[in-house]
Design an enzyme around this catalytic site. Sequence first.
Site, short mmCIF file in Angstrom:
data_model
loop_
_atom_site.label_atom_id
_atom_site.label_comp_id
_atom_site.label_asym_id
_atom_site.label_seq_id
_atom_site.Cartn_x
_atom_site.Cartn_y
_atom_site.Cartn_z
CE1 TYR A 1 0.50 1.61 4.34
CE2 TYR A 1 0.65 -0.78 4.55
CZ TYR A 1 0.87 0.48 5.06
OH TYR A 1 1.47 0.65 6.31
CB CYS A 2 1.94 3.73 -1.75
SG CYS A 2 1.18 3.35 -3.34
CB THR A 3 -0.08 8.37 -0.75
OG1 THR A 3 0.96 8.48 0.23
CG2 THR A 3 -1.08 9.49 -0.52
CB CYS B 1 1.44 -0.37 -4.62
SG CYS B 1 1.76 0.12 -2.92
CB ILE C 1 -3.61 5.20 2.16
CG1 ILE C 1 -2.43 4.26 2.40
CG2 ILE C 1 -4.21 5.65 3.50
CD1 ILE C 1 -1.18 4.98 2.91
#
Length: 280
Positions: free
Chosen positions: A162-164, A169, A191
């Site tokens: 996961y990433c912002t 990803c 996220i």
Amino acid sequence: MWQKSLCERLGLKGRIIISKDGINGTVGGPLPNVKLYVRETREYESFKDIDFKWSEGRGDDFPRLRVRVRDEIVTFGVPEEIKVSTEGVLGGGTHLTPVQVNELVGQRGDDVVFFDGRNAFEARIGRFRNAIVPDTETTPDFVRELESGKYDHLKNRPVITYCTGGIRCEVLSVIMKNRGFQEVYQIEGGIVRYAEQYRDKGLWEGSLYVFDERLRLEYGKNDKIIGECDYCDGPTHDFHNCENLSCRKRILVCTSCIEKIGIPACDDCRDEAHASSSPQ
């Protein structure tokens, strides 16, 4: 550069990265102008289906406009590993909607591993429950971390990266699969999409770090404060820049300590200052 010209014409500021594989960025400004930016960007054939994400701001959250052209849309340092078609990045992880993320955790329980694809300091104020946070200061550090052997025990477990916003990803999941991780997933929209749907009722805990003057986003009235002040270890989610202008490291300092010490310094700069002031 048409993106720069478009933003300047609309009075928008922010950061945009363009590569041969696509575009990634964040812009802010008056809402009508941002909507025009979205419409005109989608008129470009390659970007007609681009996934825009929205968050509330003041309109002046970026001090300037920066548009950069780079070899990689996210600079992991291994451009030769990334192949892109009209369908997106090839060979990446399986995409999961926020609902599917919760379903997978419900079915597989503690066997599921959340793997943070951001720089480590961002996770200090918010992360998925029990997530693995690699020791990274910059994006290329991920390759070193993955090849270190410290995560080899996860290679046969379900790993949700996961990433912002989900862009990192797309690439990170490829890099992980190329290094032997067998069951890799990524959250559609990152996220942001997950927190928009579940607010403070899901598996995400804390605040979301963002790279503008807001510094963080909150998604619920009952968001947990999981960060700890670098001075007193008390709870805080307030980042500040180190007072050393040549450092500017992000550090967590609570309101009480700011009132006592003023502009804070990071541990390294404090240690250096102490050493230089000590008698020889």
